[in-house]
Design an enzyme around this catalytic site. Structure first.
Site, PDB file in Angstrom:
ATOM      1  CG  HIS A  51      -0.285   0.082   2.554  1.00 21.99           C
ATOM      2  ND1 HIS A  51      -0.006  -1.047   3.289  1.00 21.99           N
ATOM      3  CD2 HIS A  51       0.156   1.120   3.308  1.00 21.99           C
ATOM      4  CE1 HIS A  51       0.566  -0.700   4.427  1.00 21.99           C
ATOM      5  NE2 HIS A  51       0.681   0.611   4.469  1.00 21.99           N
ATOM      6  CD  GLU A  85       3.733  -0.808   7.381  1.00 19.63           C
ATOM      7  OE1 GLU A  85       3.091  -0.029   6.650  1.00 19.63           O
ATOM      8  OE2 GLU A  85       3.225  -1.431   8.338  1.00 19.63           O
TER       9      GLU A  85
END
Lengths: 136, 136
Positions: free
Chosen positions: A7, A130
């Site tokens: 994402h 991340e």
């Protein structure tokens, strides 16, 4: 090592307005808001055919994104998340090359219930990265 | 309306170092640098299984990303690009809802040889949004 882009996270000042922008404006499918109190955020997922956009808004006191929103009151891109199948191997490989892992360096359970780590933006071209461990 | 996330663009101060970071550090497949003089950028593509990251560095005078790099000397996320199948219909729909299209509002041929438009970041939660027309 890294696999899919899981994402892109975008911090927004008004989650309802951002949801409307992505649904009515851009014609995407968006989820209902989901409070994640243990992460200090409320999230709306924008579902695209190949990945998703996560719209984030601070939740509660001490939200980890409150400072970002204070610096960027209109909102902005916050991080990208790449999938890995072995987060400890990925971490050790990156640390051996001098990259800094945020926090105590141990994976935490992230917003999707999977182990995650964050890498220092100064080591990644100004981009907060991340890593999320997914099934191989 | 929007389809796939075509790419995330990250402006970097040193393209060779950024390429090494994504290849040796993150273990991704990266392209050789490609000069796009008509766009004022040199690009390296990071190929992920579901999308790509475009590492951008200014090329020549008057590069459209020179100002961004001056403000963000470590680099940073610059824009996201969503695919649409009818860029004029997408533009007209967005304009009718008050969104601002950058430049003269007419699609230009982008870095991939396809028609593109950019939407004002102030209308999209602080995020510069590129729309790229792809085959339906």
């Amino acid at each position: 090592m890294i696999g899919r882009l899981n994402h892109v996270a975008i911090v927004v000042p008004d989650l309802a307005a951002a949801s409307a922008l992505y649904s009515t404006g851009l014609g995407a499918t968006v989820s209902a808001p989901v409070d994640l109190p243990e992460h200090g955020v409320t999230t709306v997922f924008v579902m695209l055919p190949n990945t998703k956009i996560e719209l984030l808004h601070p939740l509660g006191e001490n939200s980890p994104i409150a400072g970002f929103l204070a610096k960027n009151p209109a909102g902005g891109m916050h991080h990208v998340c790449y999938e890995v199948t072995d987060i400890l191997a990925a971490r050790d490989h990156l640390k051996a090359q001098g990259a800094r892992v945020l926090g105590d360096g141990e994976p935490k359970i992230g917003a999707h219930g999977l182990p995650v780590l964050f890498l220092h933006p100064k080591d990644f071209c100004g981009t907060l990265v991340e890593l999320e461990q997914v099934a191989a």
